[in-house]
Each structure stands twice: as structure tokens, then as C-alpha cells.
Scaffold this motif. Structure first.
Motif, PDB file in Angstrom:
ATOM      1  N   ALA A 154     -10.728  40.352  -2.603  1.00 59.18           N
ATOM      2  CA  ALA A 154     -12.049  39.785  -2.327  1.00 59.18           C
ATOM      3  C   ALA A 154     -12.717  39.266  -3.594  1.00 59.18           C
ATOM      4  CB  ALA A 154     -12.936  40.830  -1.647  1.00 59.18           C
ATOM      5  N   ILE A 155     -12.628  40.019  -4.681  1.00 64.25           N
ATOM      6  CA  ILE A 155     -13.267  39.544  -5.910  1.00 64.25           C
ATOM      7  C   ILE A 155     -12.495  38.368  -6.492  1.00 64.25           C
ATOM      8  CG2 ILE A 155     -12.198  41.097  -7.600  1.00 64.25           C
ATOM      9  CD1 ILE A 155     -15.066  41.346  -8.823  1.00 64.25           C
ATOM     10  N   ASP A 156     -11.164  38.392  -6.376  1.00 63.81           N
ATOM     11  CA  ASP A 156     -10.389  37.244  -6.848  1.00 63.81           C
ATOM     12  C   ASP A 156     -10.734  35.998  -6.041  1.00 63.81           C
ATOM     13  OD1 ASP A 156      -9.143  38.640  -8.859  1.00 63.81           O
ATOM     14  OD2 ASP A 156      -7.301  38.993  -7.732  1.00 63.81           O
ATOM     15  N   ASP A 157     -10.859  36.155  -4.723  1.00 63.45           N
ATOM     16  CA  ASP A 157     -11.237  35.020  -3.873  1.00 63.45           C
ATOM     17  C   ASP A 157     -12.627  34.509  -4.239  1.00 63.45           C
ATOM     18  OD1 ASP A 157      -8.860  35.149  -2.496  1.00 63.45           O
ATOM     19  OD2 ASP A 157      -9.728  36.040  -0.677  1.00 63.45           O
ATOM     20  N   ALA A 158     -13.592  35.420  -4.356  1.00 60.23           N
ATOM     21  CA  ALA A 158     -14.975  35.027  -4.610  1.00 60.23           C
ATOM     22  C   ALA A 158     -15.123  34.283  -5.931  1.00 60.23           C
ATOM     23  CB  ALA A 158     -15.891  36.248  -4.596  1.00 60.23           C
ATOM     24  N   PHE A 159     -14.369  34.683  -6.935  1.00 60.06           N
ATOM     25  CA  PHE A 159     -14.531  34.073  -8.247  1.00 60.06           C
ATOM     26  C   PHE A 159     -13.360  33.177  -8.623  1.00 60.06           C
ATOM     27  CE2 PHE A 159     -17.584  37.434  -8.159  1.00 60.06           C
ATOM     28  CZ  PHE A 159     -18.703  36.751  -8.575  1.00 60.06           C
ATOM     29  N   SER A 160     -12.711  32.649  -7.612  1.00 56.89           N
ATOM     30  CA  SER A 160     -11.720  31.609  -7.846  1.00 56.89           C
ATOM     31  C   SER A 160     -12.477  30.295  -8.018  1.00 56.89           C
ATOM     32  CB  SER A 160     -10.757  31.529  -6.668  1.00 56.89           C
ATOM     33  OG  SER A 160     -11.431  31.089  -5.502  1.00 56.89           O
ATOM     34  N   PRO A 161     -11.821  29.260  -8.485  1.00 56.86           N
ATOM     35  CA  PRO A 161     -12.532  27.990  -8.644  1.00 56.86           C
ATOM     36  C   PRO A 161     -13.186  27.482  -7.350  1.00 56.86           C
ATOM     37  CG  PRO A 161     -10.503  27.929  -9.883  1.00 56.86           C
ATOM     38  CD  PRO A 161     -10.484  29.210  -9.075  1.00 56.86           C
ATOM     39  N   ASP A 162     -12.600  27.791  -6.197  1.00 51.93           N
ATOM     40  CA  ASP A 162     -13.198  27.393  -4.914  1.00 51.93           C
ATOM     41  C   ASP A 162     -13.671  28.630  -4.146  1.00 51.93           C
ATOM     42  OD1 ASP A 162     -10.648  28.344  -4.370  1.00 51.93           O
ATOM     43  OD2 ASP A 162     -10.278  26.931  -2.749  1.00 51.93           O
ATOM     44  N   GLY A 163     -14.399  29.489  -4.840  1.00 53.59           N
ATOM     45  CA  GLY A 163     -14.818  30.784  -4.310  1.00 53.59           C
ATOM     46  C   GLY A 163     -15.558  30.727  -2.997  1.00 53.59           C
ATOM     47  N   ALA A 164     -16.487  29.811  -2.847  1.00 51.72           N
ATOM     48  CA  ALA A 164     -17.264  29.743  -1.606  1.00 51.72           C
ATOM     49  C   ALA A 164     -16.352  29.488  -0.420  1.00 51.72           C
ATOM     50  CB  ALA A 164     -18.335  28.665  -1.712  1.00 51.72           C
ATOM     51  N   ALA A 165     -15.405  28.560  -0.560  1.00 52.64           N
ATOM     52  CA  ALA A 165     -14.475  28.265   0.531  1.00 52.64           C
ATOM     53  C   ALA A 165     -13.588  29.473   0.820  1.00 52.64           C
ATOM     54  CB  ALA A 165     -13.625  27.048   0.183  1.00 52.64           C
ATOM     55  N   GLN A 166     -13.168  30.185  -0.220  1.00 49.26           N
ATOM     56  CA  GLN A 166     -12.325  31.364  -0.039  1.00 49.26           C
ATOM     57  C   GLN A 166     -13.066  32.471   0.718  1.00 49.26           C
ATOM     58  OE1 GLN A 166      -9.112  31.865  -0.767  1.00 49.26           O
ATOM     59  NE2 GLN A 166      -8.842  29.825  -1.599  1.00 49.26           N
ATOM     60  N   VAL A 167     -14.315  32.731   0.328  1.00 50.20           N
ATOM     61  CA  VAL A 167     -15.103  33.763   1.006  1.00 50.20           C
ATOM     62  C   VAL A 167     -15.349  33.376   2.454  1.00 50.20           C
ATOM     63  CG1 VAL A 167     -17.362  34.905   1.071  1.00 50.20           C
ATOM     64  CG2 VAL A 167     -16.146  34.665  -1.089  1.00 50.20           C
ATOM     65  N   LEU A 168     -15.683  32.128   2.697  1.00 45.44           N
ATOM     66  CA  LEU A 168     -15.918  31.666   4.066  1.00 45.44           C
ATOM     67  C   LEU A 168     -14.653  31.819   4.903  1.00 45.44           C
ATOM     68  CD1 LEU A 168     -17.807  30.430   6.127  1.00 45.44           C
ATOM     69  CD2 LEU A 168     -17.117  28.169   5.285  1.00 45.44           C
ATOM     70  N   ALA A 169     -13.496  31.455   4.361  1.00 43.98           N
ATOM     71  CA  ALA A 169     -12.239  31.599   5.093  1.00 43.98           C
ATOM     72  C   ALA A 169     -11.963  33.060   5.397  1.00 43.98           C
ATOM     73  CB  ALA A 169     -11.101  30.986   4.296  1.00 43.98           C
TER      74      ALA A 169
END
Length: 175
Positions: A154-169
Motif C-alpha cells: 500500500a505504501i509503495d503504491d501510494a508513493f509510486s510516481p502514479d500513486g493516486a491511480a494506484q490507490v484508486l485501483a
């Protein structure tokens, strides 16, 4: 949450009708020292953070500029995943000592309370302390690994370059 390019804002509802907003940035733990900042110099810290958020909307930047407190550096720590240990007779871990993870899973406090309840139940159900600890660890360790994997993801997704899209997915997939 508002996330973009490995940084953003995370809001948390607190008691008394208050909302605490955290400025979140993926960077080195001592970023402020590397930038030559003294965290007690509120204006300098504010300016440095504003510089990192160049291009964000003024409404979002208000979370940085319209604060009535100073800035506190709160690095997030986590144990490696999986975190397990060799059984030691009569000795075990629970709570953050057993499964320190980022708060992005939302499970840390819940797991700590469950750990305490499971260990208490194991002490009631088993004849010796070592049997109780062994029974408790059989439940604790797999549960901790699963939760820690989720928090790390979850933290890797949130702070990836496209974090918002990752969290939404992630939220769409799991809810």
C-alpha cells in the motif's frame, strides 16, 4: 489523500471534530538535514516543503501554509517482510515489536489488540507458558506476514510516481 509524484497529503479524522493533515514525501529520513534545515525554523521548513510542492493547487498548498503548528518530521518505519523469528521457549513478541509496519494498512493497532487477546487465550487454553507461546505464534506469524505485505504494498503504491491511480485501483479492487 491527495497524491502525486511520490508526495502528497494524508488527512486523518481525530476526536473533537478535528482533522489532522500530514504532508507526505518519499525521501531520506534526514531530508531536512541534507537540505540544511532546522525543523524549529518554521518559515524555512514551510518554504522548503512549498518548493517540493511546486505546481500543486493553492487550495492544497494551504495545508502547508495555513497551519497553526510547527512541522514535525515523522519518518515511517517497518520491519522487513516477512518478519519471523525462531521460537524461544517462554518468550514472544506482540504488537509493533512483532509486526511494525506503515500505517497505510490501517491494521497496526487492531493487530496489537488481537495479539494480546490471542496470547491471553493461548495462556488460558494451554498447560504451560511455552505451549501457549507456541500456539500463539502459529496464529500470529502468518497473520503478521500477510498484514505487513499489504502495508508495504500500500505504501509503495501510494508513493509510486502514479500513486493516486494506484490507490484508486487498489480501493476499487478491494471494496
Amino acid at each position: 489523500m491527495a497524491l502525486h509524484n511520490q508526495q502528497g497529503f494524508v488527512a486523518q479524522r481525530n476526536s473533537g471534530g478535528h482533522i489532522r493533515v500530514y504532508v507526505a514525501m518519499r525521501n531520506d529520513e534526514d531530508w531536512h538535514r541534507q537540505a540544511g534545515l532546522d525543523l524549529t525554523d518554521t518559515a524555512a521548513v514551510r518554504d522548503a516543503i512549498l518548493d517540493r510542492f511546486t505546481g500543486w493547487s493553492d487550495r492544497m498548498l494551504g495545508f502547508i501554509t495555513d497551519t497553526d503548528t510547527g512541522y514535525v518530521n515523522r519518518p515511517l518505519y517497518a520491519l522487513p517482510v516477512p518478519h519471523t523469528w525462531t521460537h524461544a521457549p517462554g518468550l514472544t513478541l506482540l504488537g509493533d515489536a512483532a509486526h511494525l509496519m506503515s500505517p497505510f494498512s490501517g491494521m497496526g493497532a487492531n493487530l496489537a489488540m488481537l495479539d494480546g487477546a490471542d496470547l491471553a487465550q493461548a495462556l488460558i487454553d494451554n498447560a504451560t507458558i511455552d505451549e501457549a507461546v507456541t500456539a500463539y505464534e502459529r496464529v500470529l506469524l502468518p497473520r503478521s506476514v500477510e498484514a505487513a505485505e499489504g502495508a508495504a504494498g500500500a505504501i509503495d503504491d501510494a508513493f509510486s510516481p502514479d500513486g493516486a491511480a494506484q490507490v484508486l485501483a487498489h480501493m476499487t479492487q478491494h471494496h
